[in-house]
Design an enzyme around this catalytic site. Structure first.
Site, short mmCIF file in Angstrom:
data_model
loop_
_atom_site.label_atom_id
_atom_site.label_comp_id
_atom_site.label_asym_id
_atom_site.label_seq_id
_atom_site.Cartn_x
_atom_site.Cartn_y
_atom_site.Cartn_z
N PRO A 36 -5.56 -4.68 7.39
CA PRO A 36 -6.91 -5.22 7.22
C PRO A 36 -7.93 -4.25 6.65
O PRO A 36 -9.08 -4.61 6.45
CB PRO A 36 -7.28 -5.62 8.65
CG PRO A 36 -6.58 -4.61 9.49
CD PRO A 36 -5.27 -4.35 8.81
N ALA B 158 -8.14 -0.58 7.62
CA ALA B 158 -8.50 0.58 8.44
C ALA B 158 -8.20 1.91 7.75
O ALA B 158 -9.01 2.85 7.82
CB ALA B 158 -7.77 0.52 9.78
N ASP C 144 -2.73 -5.25 -1.26
CA ASP C 144 -1.95 -5.94 -0.23
C ASP C 144 -1.62 -7.35 -0.67
O ASP C 144 -2.35 -7.96 -1.45
CB ASP C 144 -2.71 -5.99 1.10
CG ASP C 144 -1.77 -6.13 2.30
OD1 ASP C 144 -1.12 -7.19 2.42
OD2 ASP C 144 -1.70 -5.21 3.11
N ASP D 131 1.09 2.30 4.62
CA ASP D 131 1.36 1.88 6.00
C ASP D 131 1.94 0.48 5.98
O ASP D 131 1.96 -0.22 6.98
CB ASP D 131 0.07 1.91 6.82
CG ASP D 131 0.33 1.91 8.32
OD1 ASP D 131 1.34 2.51 8.75
OD2 ASP D 131 -0.45 1.29 9.07
N LYS E 28 5.19 5.09 5.40
CA LYS E 28 5.81 4.72 6.67
C LYS E 28 7.21 4.18 6.42
O LYS E 28 7.47 3.50 5.43
CB LYS E 28 4.98 3.64 7.37
CG LYS E 28 5.61 3.13 8.67
CD LYS E 28 4.65 2.28 9.46
CE LYS E 28 4.46 0.90 8.89
NZ LYS E 28 3.56 0.08 9.73
#
Length: 246
Positions: free
Chosen positions: A83, A85, A112, A154, A194
């Site tokens: 979202p 961060a 995204d 991420d 990640k």
């Protein structure tokens, strides 16, 4: 909708009506345990206090405090940004808003598949597939110099619940980032990505070592203890022959 997205939706419902206890009673056992843990999570509470969009902000803050990934004036691509961060942290750390007139102004671009709510100081490409050549072209058009100093990731695929399959899908996304870096990561640039631990992790590490002399495995303290997520931090990018790990 992935299980994580469903759980977050449940959490938002509880917060909206200020009745977490009642909401807990109406959920299945798995949902109940997830939501109960989520509501008690100190990083969730801290994220609200510091106005971060989710707890994952503290993973990047922790990594950057220790490894100095982000610097004023850097251009950053945040992959799997929703979202937002990590983009919030990047905007602060690279001085994207020009808040400090004594240091260079940076640039943050978030990408995204999901919608990302606007964030001052960042540019977002929502509903965009990072593996699509069309998205790559848009990224190059938006970057101030067509090259980024840092690629953050991420992102993760929707979990199937089959550990090895989910692991492989995320490793493949990381390979896509590495391929993309050939076009948009400047020499001596950095990737932070990640992955879920598993048998293909070493293969990804070896691929990174072909282009980065420094590759480090990181498990942030703010990452949940029962999570299989780990991060590779790769520095000093070059598009040349394989080099030895330092």
């Amino acid at each position: 909708m992935s299980r994580y997205q469903r759980m977050m939706s449940i959490t938002l419902q509880c917060q909206r009506f200020h009745n977490a206890a009642g909401c807990l009673k109406s959920k299945t056992g798995t949902e109940h345990r997830w939501l109960e843990r989520h509501l008690k999570d100190p990083f969730v509470k801290a994220a609200k206090q510091h106005n971060y969009r989710c707890r994952s902000a503290f993973k990047l803050l922790e990594i950057d405090d220790k490894h100095k990934v982000l610097r004023p004036g850097f251009s950053v691509i945040d992959c799997g940004a929703a979202p937002g961060a990590w983009s919030q942290v990047a905007v602060q750390r690279v001085n994207a808003l020009g808040t400090d007139p004594n240091v260079p102004v940076g640039f943050v671009l978030g990408v995204d598949l999901l919608h990302i709510s606007p964030l001052k100081g960042a540019v977002f490409l929502s509903n965009a597939d990072i593996t699509d050549p069309v998205t790559l072209k848009k990224i190059q058009e938006l970057l101030p110099t067509e090259k980024a100093d840092v690629i953050l990731s991420d992102m993760a695929p929707n979990a199937t619940g089959i550990r090895e399959l989910d692991h492989q899908k995320l490793i493949n996304l990381c390979f896509s980032l590495l391929d993309m870096s050939k076009s948009i990561l400047r020499p001596s640039g950095t990737i932070l990505c990640k992955f879920w631990d598993g048998r293909e992790a070493r293969l990804l590490q070896n691929r990174l070592l072909e282009h980065f002399p420094y590759v480090r495995t990181i498990k942030p303290q703010s990452s949940r203890k029962d999570s299989a997520e780990v991060y590779y931090l790769a520095k000093l990018y070059h598009d040349g022959v394989k080099c030895q790990k330092h």
